[in-house]
Design an enzyme around this catalytic site. Structure first.
Site, PDB file in Angstrom:
ATOM      1  N   ARG A   1     -11.040  78.716   8.284  1.00 56.86           N
ATOM      2  CA  ARG A   1     -12.138  77.762   8.116  1.00 56.86           C
ATOM      3  C   ARG A   1     -11.448  76.348   7.722  1.00 56.86           C
ATOM      4  O   ARG A   1     -11.731  75.686   6.859  1.00 56.86           O
ATOM      5  CB  ARG A   1     -13.040  78.211   6.989  1.00 56.86           C
ATOM      6  CG  ARG A   1     -13.701  79.492   6.999  1.00 56.86           C
ATOM      7  CD  ARG A   1     -15.038  79.184   7.864  1.00 56.86           C
ATOM      8  NE  ARG A   1     -15.910  80.206   7.988  1.00 56.86           N
ATOM      9  CZ  ARG A   1     -16.874  80.206   7.081  1.00 56.86           C
ATOM     10  NH1 ARG A   1     -17.344  78.998   6.380  1.00 56.86           N
ATOM     11  NH2 ARG A   1     -17.732  81.392   7.449  1.00 56.86           N
TER      12      ARG A   1
ATOM     13  N   ARG B   1     -15.958  71.965   4.826  1.00 58.44           N
ATOM     14  CA  ARG B   1     -16.569  71.214   3.826  1.00 58.44           C
ATOM     15  C   ARG B   1     -15.726  70.619   2.783  1.00 58.44           C
ATOM     16  O   ARG B   1     -15.965  69.991   1.984  1.00 58.44           O
ATOM     17  CB  ARG B   1     -17.787  72.055   3.268  1.00 58.44           C
ATOM     18  CG  ARG B   1     -19.181  71.971   3.849  1.00 58.44           C
ATOM     19  CD  ARG B   1     -20.151  72.918   3.225  1.00 58.44           C
ATOM     20  NE  ARG B   1     -19.443  74.329   3.387  1.00 58.44           N
ATOM     21  CZ  ARG B   1     -20.093  75.327   2.830  1.00 58.44           C
ATOM     22  NH1 ARG B   1     -21.110  75.222   2.347  1.00 58.44           N
ATOM     23  NH2 ARG B   1     -19.360  76.465   2.946  1.00 58.44           N
TER      24      ARG B   1
ATOM     25  N   ARG C   1     -21.125  65.576   8.927  1.00 54.58           N
ATOM     26  CA  ARG C   1     -22.393  66.803   8.461  1.00 54.58           C
ATOM     27  C   ARG C   1     -23.614  65.749   7.998  1.00 54.58           C
ATOM     28  O   ARG C   1     -24.619  66.196   8.057  1.00 54.58           O
ATOM     29  CB  ARG C   1     -21.890  67.604   7.787  1.00 54.58           C
ATOM     30  CG  ARG C   1     -21.480  68.832   8.231  1.00 54.58           C
ATOM     31  CD  ARG C   1     -22.308  69.744   8.837  1.00 54.58           C
ATOM     32  NE  ARG C   1     -22.851  70.710   8.154  1.00 54.58           N
ATOM     33  CZ  ARG C   1     -24.274  70.701   8.191  1.00 54.58           C
ATOM     34  NH1 ARG C   1     -24.923  69.885   8.632  1.00 54.58           N
ATOM     35  NH2 ARG C   1     -24.752  71.618   7.136  1.00 54.58           N
TER      36      ARG C   1
ATOM     37  N   ASP D   1     -18.986  78.911  15.328  1.00 55.71           N
ATOM     38  CA  ASP D   1     -19.380  79.913  14.473  1.00 55.71           C
ATOM     39  C   ASP D   1     -19.205  81.220  15.321  1.00 55.71           C
ATOM     40  O   ASP D   1     -19.788  81.394  16.515  1.00 55.71           O
ATOM     41  CB  ASP D   1     -20.563  79.353  13.809  1.00 55.71           C
ATOM     42  CG  ASP D   1     -20.760  80.163  12.301  1.00 55.71           C
ATOM     43  OD1 ASP D   1     -20.231  79.767  11.491  1.00 55.71           O
ATOM     44  OD2 ASP D   1     -21.414  81.198  12.611  1.00 55.71           O
TER      45      ASP D   1
ATOM     46  N   TYR E   1     -25.565  90.405  10.338  1.00 57.86           N
ATOM     47  CA  TYR E   1     -26.321  89.118  10.283  1.00 57.86           C
ATOM     48  C   TYR E   1     -27.651  89.307  10.857  1.00 57.86           C
ATOM     49  O   TYR E   1     -28.529  88.807  10.516  1.00 57.86           O
ATOM     50  CB  TYR E   1     -25.399  87.900  10.914  1.00 57.86           C
ATOM     51  CG  TYR E   1     -24.074  87.480   9.763  1.00 57.86           C
ATOM     52  CD1 TYR E   1     -24.811  86.811   8.724  1.00 57.86           C
ATOM     53  CD2 TYR E   1     -23.017  88.051   9.827  1.00 57.86           C
ATOM     54  CE1 TYR E   1     -23.907  86.352   7.620  1.00 57.86           C
ATOM     55  CE2 TYR E   1     -22.108  87.551   8.826  1.00 57.86           C
ATOM     56  CZ  TYR E   1     -22.540  86.762   7.905  1.00 57.86           C
ATOM     57  OH  TYR E   1     -21.709  86.488   6.962  1.00 57.86           O
TER      58      TYR E   1
HETATM   59  O1  CP3 Z   1     -11.749  78.358  11.003  1.00 60.03           O
HETATM   60  C1  CP3 Z   1     -12.536  76.974  11.411  1.00 60.03           C
HETATM   61  O2  CP3 Z   1     -12.282  75.925  10.840  1.00 60.03           O
HETATM   62  C2  CP3 Z   1     -13.495  77.190  12.560  1.00 60.03           C
HETATM   63  C3  CP3 Z   1     -14.696  77.210  12.075  1.00 60.03           C
HETATM   64  C4  CP3 Z   1     -15.365  78.493  11.684  1.00 60.03           C
HETATM   65  C5  CP3 Z   1     -16.891  78.272  11.165  1.00 60.03           C
HETATM   66  N1  CP3 Z   1     -17.048  79.654  10.843  1.00 60.03           N
HETATM   67  C6  CP3 Z   1     -17.365  77.191  10.690  1.00 60.03           C
HETATM   68  C7  CP3 Z   1     -18.555  76.975   9.691  1.00 60.03           C
HETATM   69  C8  CP3 Z   1     -15.035  79.788  11.893  1.00 60.03           C
HETATM   70  C9  CP3 Z   1     -13.862  80.606  12.400  1.00 60.03           C
HETATM   71  C10 CP3 Z   1     -16.147  80.537  11.240  1.00 60.03           C
HETATM   72  C11 CP3 Z   1     -16.297  82.110  11.121  1.00 60.03           C
HETATM   73  C12 CP3 Z   1     -17.594  82.655  10.443  1.00 60.03           C
HETATM   74  N2  CP3 Z   1     -18.812  82.029  10.423  1.00 60.03           N
HETATM   75  C13 CP3 Z   1     -17.417  83.892  10.103  1.00 60.03           C
HETATM   76  C14 CP3 Z   1     -16.238  84.904  10.028  1.00 60.03           C
HETATM   77  C15 CP3 Z   1     -15.113  84.268   8.831  1.00 60.03           C
HETATM   78  C16 CP3 Z   1     -15.631  84.823   7.599  1.00 60.03           C
HETATM   79  O3  CP3 Z   1     -15.935  83.759   6.791  1.00 60.03           O
HETATM   80  O4  CP3 Z   1     -15.658  85.880   7.238  1.00 60.03           O
HETATM   81  C17 CP3 Z   1     -18.716  84.183   9.447  1.00 60.03           C
HETATM   82  C18 CP3 Z   1     -19.005  85.331   8.557  1.00 60.03           C
HETATM   83  C19 CP3 Z   1     -19.519  83.027   9.635  1.00 60.03           C
HETATM   84  C20 CP3 Z   1     -21.026  82.899   9.581  1.00 60.03           C
HETATM   85  C21 CP3 Z   1     -21.324  81.753   8.502  1.00 60.03           C
HETATM   86  N3  CP3 Z   1     -21.184  80.582   8.901  1.00 60.03           N
HETATM   87  C22 CP3 Z   1     -21.551  81.801   7.154  1.00 60.03           C
HETATM   88  C23 CP3 Z   1     -21.669  83.045   6.363  1.00 60.03           C
HETATM   89  C24 CP3 Z   1     -21.727  80.760   6.631  1.00 60.03           C
HETATM   90  C25 CP3 Z   1     -22.265  80.157   5.402  1.00 60.03           C
HETATM   91  C26 CP3 Z   1     -21.135  80.226   4.376  1.00 60.03           C
HETATM   92  C27 CP3 Z   1     -20.068  78.987   4.321  1.00 60.03           C
HETATM   93  O5  CP3 Z   1     -19.053  79.268   4.517  1.00 60.03           O
HETATM   94  O6  CP3 Z   1     -20.496  77.793   4.475  1.00 60.03           O
HETATM   95  C28 CP3 Z   1     -21.361  79.736   7.774  1.00 60.03           C
HETATM   96  C29 CP3 Z   1     -21.438  78.350   7.729  1.00 60.03           C
HETATM   97  C30 CP3 Z   1     -20.237  77.593   8.313  1.00 60.03           C
HETATM   98  N4  CP3 Z   1     -19.202  77.914   9.480  1.00 60.03           N
HETATM   99  C31 CP3 Z   1     -19.633  76.249   7.805  1.00 60.03           C
HETATM  100  C32 CP3 Z   1     -18.431  75.885   8.723  1.00 60.03           C
HETATM  101  C33 CP3 Z   1     -17.656  74.708   8.693  1.00 60.03           C
HETATM  102  C34 CP3 Z   1     -20.324  75.550   6.567  1.00 60.03           C
HETATM  103  C35 CP3 Z   1     -21.558  75.028   7.132  1.00 60.03           C
HETATM  104  C36 CP3 Z   1     -21.912  73.731   6.650  1.00 60.03           C
HETATM  105  O7  CP3 Z   1     -21.255  72.642   7.180  1.00 60.03           O
HETATM  106  O8  CP3 Z   1     -23.125  73.503   6.241  1.00 60.03           O
END
Ligand code: CP3
Length: 362
Positions: A32, A36, A45, A81, A158
């Site tokens: 990640r 944020r 965003r 994502d 999910y």
């Molecule tokens: O790593 C990176 O920089 C690449 C981008 C990336 C995102 N999500 C962007 C994101 C990657 C590799 C993911 C993977 C992801 N997404 C997983 C597996 C990794 C893990 O954390 O276990 C999962 C379970 C998700 C599903 C998901 N997406 C959740 C549960 C959430 C909300 C929680 C959170 O961390 O915000 C997201 C949102 C998300 N995915 C954001 C980002 C940058 C934040 C969203 C926003 O900007 O509002």
């Protein structure tokens, strides 16, 4: 090598570590890393929704490059994502501010699986592949680009829970109440994951990571039945498909959260790199594997809020425990939104400096 022609890679340190080849320092990236905690991400965003960014290759590329401009990272990861797969199968997914993903109509019983679309990944997720190809060009060979996907079990969670959950009570009860139907759903997801990974490699991804982030909720028995067979088949099928296409196979990273339980089970599944979370001490993780397997991890994310002296001590402990070869430094899970960006720079630079010193002293 993908079907495209791309600029020559200038920093192949992380690719070499993934393949078990010698490196002069330990490579590092952060799960990640585009997100944020970066003010430049929050700025984009303000103007665009989360999935709008994912679906617009120029924006996804820009966000992918943000951490690469700031830090001496050894890889970029495409901005996307894991939930783009449920979307491609026809489910609606929204990203709610400060709550996370929300499915207005989650799967509530096995007959809902029949509504999911099949064979649509190539077309539905073409924006991901365009973003990858564009980003490979924009990176200009600076560092390799990682593609990724969620694993079938994590995606199933999910789709049934309708968002994040503390217990996964609904998704787990499917495994007990409807084991056969659960396998049908996992099978469908496995096919989608294979297509998505093959397409990302064809588009230019130089490594791929699979996130089985919800492995830790399973009992060892459920893990063996509902997660591991799919992870194994994904590895085998992606590598044989890529090889049959006459393309060079890229290293595959398996990150299964819950290392204290899962690490022993995933040792011989064919993955080049195994991700480790903070539930296993680096030296214990290393002692489980022969030299050939590359390990990745595992700093506890909130440790990046500590002072520099503490971070440096933790980095040295990690390097001593994992060793400085066949090792990719990372966090044990994704970075949190409240981590100070300067501490990320300190972490990345300290990994490089301290590992270089250790390797020179050998
Ligand atoms: O790593 C990176 O920089 C690449 C981008 C990336 C995102 N999500 C962007 C994101 C990657 C590799 C993911 C993977 C992801 N997404 C997983 C597996 C990794 C893990 O954390 O276990 C999962 C379970 C998700 C599903 C998901 N997406 C959740 C549960 C959430 C909300 C929680 C959170 O961390 O915000 C997201 C949102 C998300 N995915 C954001 C980002 C940058 C934040 C969203 C926003 O900007 O509002």
């Amino acid at each position: 090598m993908s079907k495209h022609s791309f600029p020559v890679l200038k920093n192949d340190c992380l690719l070499r570590a993934a393949r078990g080849l010698r490196t002069e320092r330990v490579p590092v990236w952060i799960m990640r890393q585009a997100g944020r905690y970066l003010p430049e991400f929050r700025k984009v965003r303000e103007e665009h929704s989360f999935f709008e960014i994912c679906r617009t290759p120029a924006l996804a590329c820009e966000i992918t490059l943000q951490p690469i401009r700031r830090y001496a990272l050894d890889a970029a990861i495409i901005f996307s994502d894991i939930l783009v797969i449920p979307q491609a199968l026809g489910m609606q997914v929204e990203m709610k501010p400060s709550i996370g993903p929300h499915f207005p109509e989650p799967l509530s019983e096995p007959k809902d699986v029949e509504k999911l679309k099949k064979g649509c990944i190539d077309e539905e997720l073409s924006y991901v592949y365009e973003a990858i190809t564009l980003t490979r060009h924009e990176l200009d060979g600076l560092v390799p680009l990682i593609g990724f996907t969620g694993a079938p079990w994590t995606l199933m969670c999910y789709m049934i829970e309708g968002g994040s959950s503390k217990t996964l009570s609904k998704a787990k009860s499917w495994l007990y109440k409807w084991p056969e139907e659960s396998h049908n759903l996992l099978h469908l997801l496995k096919d989608a994951v294979i297509s998505h990974l093959v397409n990302q490699i064809k588009a230019g991804a130089q490594l791929v990571q699979i996130f089985e982030s919800n492995a830790e909720y399973l009992t060892p028995d459920l893990l063996k039945k509902f997660s591991l067979p799919y992870l194994k088949e994904i590895q085998r099928s992606v590598s044989s498909t890529i090889t049959n296409l006459g393309l060079e196979m890229v290293p595959m990273i398996l990150y299964a959260k819950g290392s204290a339980m899962v690490l022993d089970f995933i040792a011989d599944m064919g993955y080049d790199v195994l991700g480790v979370d903070w539930t296993v001490a680096p030296s214990v993780a290393r002692s489980k594997f022969s030299e050939g397997i590359c390990l990745q991890g595992n700093l506890d994310p909130p440790a990046l809020k500590a002072d520099h002296e503490t971070i440096k001590r933790l980095v040295i402990d990690m390097l001593q425990g994992f060793g400085t070869q066949s090792y990719i430094a990372n966090l044990g899970h994704g970075i949190y939104p409240d981590i100070p960006p300067d501490n990320v720079a300190f972490f990345v630079n300290t990994i490089h400096e301290e590992s270089e010193k250790m390797i020179k002293a050998l």
